[in-house]
Design an enzyme around this catalytic site. Structure first.
Site, PDB file in Angstrom:
ATOM      1  CD  GLU A 147      10.350 -88.851  22.010  1.00 54.49           C
ATOM      2  OE1 GLU A 147       9.738 -87.782  22.068  1.00 54.49           O
ATOM      3  OE2 GLU A 147      10.997 -89.311  22.974  1.00 54.49           O
ATOM      4  CE  LYS A 187       9.608 -83.686  31.519  1.00 53.47           C
ATOM      5  NZ  LYS A 187       8.934 -84.255  30.349  1.00 53.47           N
TER       6      LYS A 187
END
Length: 364
Positions: free
Chosen positions: A164, A110
């Protein structure tokens, strides 16, 4: 802006001036350990190899409860002048990354691909006023303004409204809520609900999320005697996007492990960088300009080791003269990613910052 502001939904930390600055995180950690610093505030860059913007403030204030800024005057007009790279170039970059991720001969699983927009203000923007407008639009976000001078970016300010939390520590308890896996929201309620259902059921997005959770479990396992991680993610939303999120809680084995130690242990997570981390960092460096502090971390740590660090997404760097804003957004790319969908995701994320400035992206 000569100072620091981190306003979370349940507390506000403000700091003014600086007694000591640190462009390297290890020196800040040492200052906490040898008690020459009673508080460290500031920001970590996206790339850990680059200078930090950390300091011991001259004065600081902690306030329980949400930040309620005074009356906010309108911001001066702001307009986007360029996109870096262009939307077509971003799609081409993502296409190449997908090809690389599908190559069985390499180990990259990723990588987060980012793009930015450069905007100009008609008059100088006040960083705290920008952050106040961000909070008005995103009352549940963690909003921040950080002086980047200690990192050599004299007079520049990092501003943002992030959903976040990278890590928070109070006593021996640590909490965090990583986000990974995103779809843009829709104006139509039925379409928006369907979008949320699609995200929760998406194999691609759940795989992307799992990379992050597995990595965090691996990183926190050695320092936490207890670690509670739900089996499945939950949905959270902002004005612009739906996210997959997993609330995590742990208990430290050793309370000498500070909030800053934990932030350095976790940053950069696969949610902002990729996996494996070293390969993802190299891939990003090959195709992008320096991200600066976008995707980094903003926070504080006191002499007891308590503190909080948030992920510096939905953020922008404001120039020293207040006339230029560079806003960033990125998306996690895996083998199953669709390049056009990834472009749309970054566009939705950029609206967090640009909408607060009442500034729109060009239509293509």
């Amino acid at each position: 802006m000569d100072g620091f502001l981190l306003a979370q939904p349940d507390n506000v930390v403000r700091a003014y001036g600086s007694r000591v600055t640190f462009d390297e995180a290890g020196r800040a950690v040492a200052a906490l350990r040898d008690k020459t610093a009673d508080l460290i505030v500031g920001a970590l860059p996206f790339d850990p190899r680059h200078p930090t913007a950390l300091s011991v403030p001259a004065r600081a204030e902690y306030t329980a409860g949400p930040w309620r800024p005074a009356a906010l005057p309108d911001l001066p007009p702001v307009r986007v002048v360029t996109e870096l790279p262009s939307p077509a170039e971003h799609v081409a970059r993502v296409t190449k990354l997908v090809e690389q991720l599908n190559d069985s001969k390499q180990s990259l699983r990723k990588v987060v691909a980012a793009r930015s927009v450069l905007a100009e203000a008609h008059e100088a923007l006040d960083p705290q006023l920008v952050v106040g407008h961000l909070l008005t639009r995103h009352p549940n976000a963690n909003v921040f303004a950080v002086d980047l001078t200690p990192a050599g970016r004299t007079g520049a300010t990092l501003v943002g409204a992030t959903p976040e939390v990278l890590i928070a520590r109070h006593g021996d308890v640590v909490t965090l809520r990583p986000l990974a896996g995103t779809l843009p929201r829709r104006a139509d309620p039925a379409g928006d609900a369907a979008q949320a259902d699609e995200l929760l059921a998406s194999t691609k997005n759940r795989d992307e999320h799992a990379f992050v959770i597995d990595w965090i479990r691996e990183r926190l396992g050695p320092v936490c005697a207890e670690l509670s991680i739900p089996d499945s993610p939950e949905l959270i939303s902002t004005h612009e996007v739906w996210h997959l999120a997993t609330p995590i809680a742990g208990r430290l084995r050793d309370t000498s492990t500070t909030a800053l130690d934990l932030a350095l242990l976790l940053h950069p997570t696969p949610a902002v960088c990729g996996t494996p981390t070293d390969l993802a960092l190299d891939a990003i460096a090959q195709v992008e300009q320096d991200r600066g502090f976008y995707g980094g971390a903003v926070g504080w740590c006191d002499a007891h080791g308590d503190g909080a660090w948030v992920v510096a997404i939905r953020s922008a760097e404001l120039s020293a003269d207040g006339r230029t804003v560079q806003a960033y957004a990125g998306g996690g790319i895996v083998a199953a990613s669709d390049p056009q969908a990834e472009l749309e995701e970054t566009t939705a994320k950029l609206r967090t910052l640009l909408s607060a400035l009442q500034c729109a992206l060009p239509t293509h």
